[in-house]
Design a protein around this motif. Structure first.
Motif, PDB file in Angstrom:
ATOM      1  N   GLU A 262      12.027   7.162 -17.324  1.00  0.00           N
ATOM      2  CA  GLU A 262      11.202   7.237 -16.117  1.00  0.00           C
ATOM      3  C   GLU A 262       9.931   8.044 -16.373  1.00  0.00           C
ATOM      4  OE1 GLU A 262      11.526   8.992 -11.575  1.00  0.00           O
ATOM      5  OE2 GLU A 262      13.288   7.964 -12.426  1.00  0.00           O
ATOM      6  N   LEU A 263       8.796   7.460 -15.957  1.00  0.00           N
ATOM      7  CA  LEU A 263       7.507   8.127 -16.107  1.00  0.00           C
ATOM      8  C   LEU A 263       7.005   8.714 -14.798  1.00  0.00           C
ATOM      9  CD1 LEU A 263       5.722   5.434 -18.320  1.00  0.00           C
ATOM     10  CD2 LEU A 263       6.698   7.597 -19.094  1.00  0.00           C
ATOM     11  N   GLY A 264       7.437   8.151 -13.698  1.00  0.00           N
ATOM     12  CA  GLY A 264       6.999   8.610 -12.377  1.00  0.00           C
ATOM     13  C   GLY A 264       7.559   7.673 -11.326  1.00  0.00           C
ATOM     14  N   ARG A 265       7.121   7.859 -10.076  1.00  0.00           N
ATOM     15  CA  ARG A 265       7.564   6.999  -8.984  1.00  0.00           C
ATOM     16  C   ARG A 265       6.329   6.444  -8.272  1.00  0.00           C
ATOM     17  NH1 ARG A 265      12.965   7.443  -8.474  1.00  0.00           N
ATOM     18  NH2 ARG A 265      12.963   6.201  -6.558  1.00  0.00           N
ATOM     19  N   ILE A 266       6.435   5.190  -7.884  1.00  0.00           N
ATOM     20  CA  ILE A 266       5.340   4.529  -7.190  1.00  0.00           C
ATOM     21  C   ILE A 266       5.535   4.658  -5.684  1.00  0.00           C
ATOM     22  CG2 ILE A 266       4.289   2.294  -6.672  1.00  0.00           C
ATOM     23  CD1 ILE A 266       3.393   3.195  -9.286  1.00  0.00           C
ATOM     24  N   HIS A 267       4.501   5.146  -5.004  1.00  0.00           N
ATOM     25  CA  HIS A 267       4.512   5.240  -3.553  1.00  0.00           C
ATOM     26  C   HIS A 267       3.445   4.333  -2.967  1.00  0.00           C
ATOM     27  CE1 HIS A 267       6.485   9.524  -3.564  1.00  0.00           C
ATOM     28  NE2 HIS A 267       7.311   8.573  -3.940  1.00  0.00           N
ATOM     29  N   LEU A 268       3.784   3.718  -1.835  1.00  0.00           N
ATOM     30  CA  LEU A 268       2.830   2.919  -1.075  1.00  0.00           C
ATOM     31  C   LEU A 268       2.448   3.675   0.192  1.00  0.00           C
ATOM     32  CD1 LEU A 268       4.588  -0.595  -1.130  1.00  0.00           C
ATOM     33  CD2 LEU A 268       3.139   0.439  -2.894  1.00  0.00           C
ATOM     34  N   ILE A 269       1.200   3.506   0.617  1.00  0.00           N
ATOM     35  CA  ILE A 269       0.737   4.103   1.869  1.00  0.00           C
ATOM     36  C   ILE A 269       0.014   3.036   2.682  1.00  0.00           C
ATOM     37  CG2 ILE A 269       0.586   6.472   1.012  1.00  0.00           C
ATOM     38  CD1 ILE A 269      -2.383   6.021   0.502  1.00  0.00           C
ATOM     39  N   ALA A 270       0.016   3.210   3.983  1.00  0.00           N
ATOM     40  CA  ALA A 270      -0.635   2.257   4.876  1.00  0.00           C
ATOM     41  C   ALA A 270      -2.121   2.595   4.957  1.00  0.00           C
ATOM     42  CB  ALA A 270      -0.010   2.315   6.264  1.00  0.00           C
ATOM     43  N   VAL A 271      -2.966   1.605   4.632  1.00  0.00           N
ATOM     44  CA  VAL A 271      -4.418   1.811   4.636  1.00  0.00           C
ATOM     45  C   VAL A 271      -5.099   0.592   5.254  1.00  0.00           C
ATOM     46  CG1 VAL A 271      -4.430   3.340   2.611  1.00  0.00           C
ATOM     47  CG2 VAL A 271      -4.654   0.866   2.303  1.00  0.00           C
ATOM     48  N   ALA A 272      -6.327   0.806   5.685  1.00  0.00           N
ATOM     49  CA  ALA A 272      -7.136  -0.282   6.223  1.00  0.00           C
ATOM     50  C   ALA A 272      -8.600   0.121   6.108  1.00  0.00           C
ATOM     51  CB  ALA A 272      -6.772  -0.576   7.677  1.00  0.00           C
ATOM     52  N   SER A 273      -9.482  -0.854   6.217  1.00  0.00           N
ATOM     53  CA  SER A 273     -10.911  -0.560   6.137  1.00  0.00           C
ATOM     54  C   SER A 273     -11.410  -0.008   7.473  1.00  0.00           C
ATOM     55  CB  SER A 273     -11.697  -1.824   5.780  1.00  0.00           C
ATOM     56  OG  SER A 273     -11.699  -2.723   6.878  1.00  0.00           O
ATOM     57  N   PRO A 274     -12.445   0.840   7.466  1.00  0.00           N
ATOM     58  CA  PRO A 274     -13.015   1.349   8.724  1.00  0.00           C
ATOM     59  C   PRO A 274     -13.472   0.229   9.649  1.00  0.00           C
ATOM     60  CG  PRO A 274     -13.821   2.610   6.851  1.00  0.00           C
ATOM     61  CD  PRO A 274     -13.080   1.437   6.293  1.00  0.00           C
ATOM     62  N   ALA A 275     -14.043  -0.836   9.075  1.00  0.00           N
ATOM     63  CA  ALA A 275     -14.508  -1.952   9.908  1.00  0.00           C
ATOM     64  C   ALA A 275     -13.341  -2.606  10.639  1.00  0.00           C
ATOM     65  CB  ALA A 275     -15.239  -2.978   9.047  1.00  0.00           C
TER      66      ALA A 275
END
Length: 317
Positions: free
Chosen positions: A157-170
């Motif tokens: 194991e090298l690390g863990r992948i995390h996802l986050i919720a994102v969107a553009s300002p527009a």
């Protein structure tokens, strides 16, 4: 199948004209050389030497046999000497697999230093998001997540992948921001398709307190590539659950904004896969050790996750 010792005893005796001279050359006793040659003659069913008090003379069969094996024996001994001298030197083609975005952003930048240290190694990269059969494909190593671990393979194991919720300002302009992962379903989204089932992935988000909640998505577009997911989100198509290393530079520039800052998806480990061999090829061992050390020295495990607050782009996460 004849032993190398028998063949070598015969060839050196023929070259030197006596068992004693061959014995000195091979650091054996004359009796041992004589036994080896006698065994070779018994196995072949022919007499290779005419023996007399004056020494050894090759028989007609011995002459023919010497011409056939002498060059080959020298080649074999040269190959043995070469492998013994160079066994510990990393060299050769190193077949590697990684996801395209991750590989190009985090692994290719390591290659100049790797090749400077190991110039005799030629990395042969295959960039693919699909889990591969590493053994059947002849891969020396792979970096990614979601691989089945067949017998004969290990994962570091090298690390863990995390996802986050994102969107553009527009995209977010004039819209009410969700308060929890379930609220994401009120906004259009760019969703990810599983490479295994071809179905839209359903993610579970968690917060710092350990609470978990399914992320509800209302996809206006579905993709099968993390880079395409990030690009679609940047274009204002909707909310995306984007991997931290993909999102970080765009959060820093302001091209993306994070929603639900206390929540993230833990996709699982990103690991370095390689064969479980006691005598791991030097080129593979060199790559494994080099990448592991690079991840530690550059703190890449923190870069991949949301647990890197206060470091680099973390202030934007």
């Amino acid at each position: 199948m004849e032993t190398l010792a028998n063949l070598e005893s015969f060839v050196r005796s023929a070259e030197d004209g006596s068992f004693s001279a061959a014995a000195r050359r091979l650091a054996l006793t004359p009796a041992a050389i004589s036994r080896n040659v006698a065994q070779l003659e018994r196995n072949l069913g022919v007499r290779l030497f005419q023996r007399s008090t004056r020494g050894l003379t090759l028989s007609e069969a011995g002459e023919r046999f010497l011409q056939s094996v002498q060059g080959s024996l020298d080649s074999i001994q040269g190959a043995i000497a070469d492998i013994m001298v160079n066994a510990g030197q990393p060299a050769g083609v190193l077949k590697l697999s990684a996801a395209p975005g991750f590989g190009m952003d985090y692994l290719l930048p390591l290659m100049p230093a790797f090749l400077e240290r190991y110039p005799a190694v030629t990395p042969d990269w295959y960039f693919d998001n699909r889990p591969l059969d590493l053994i059947a494909g002849g891969f020396d190593a792979a970096i990614g997540g979601g691989f089945d671990l067949p017998p004969g393979m290990v994962a570091r194991e090298l690390g863990r992948i995390h996802l986050i919720a994102v969107a553009s300002p527009a995209f977010l302009r004039g819209k009410r921001r969700p308060k929890d992962p379930a609220g994401l379903g009120e906004l259009a989204g760019v969703a990810m398709r599983s490479p295994l089932s071809s179905r839209t992935r359903t993610w579970v988000m968690r917060n710092g307190a350990g609470a978990e909640m399914a992320a509800v998505e209302k996809p206006v577009m579905v993709v099968n590539d993390p880079d395409a997911l990030c690009r679609g989100t940047l274009l204002g198509l909707g909310v995306g659950l984007v991997a931290v290393p993909h999102a970080a530079p765009h959060l820093k520039s302001g091209a993306l904004e994070r929603l639900l800052p206390e929540w993230h998806v833990d996709v699982g480990p990103i690991s370095l896969y390689f064969t479980n061999q006691k005598l791991l090829p030097a080129k593979t061992r060199a790559f494994v050790d080099f990448v592991t050390e690079a991840f530690r020295a550059q703190k890449l495990a923190q870069v991949l996750s949301v647990r890197n607050r206060g470091r680099g782009n973390a202030a934007y996460l």
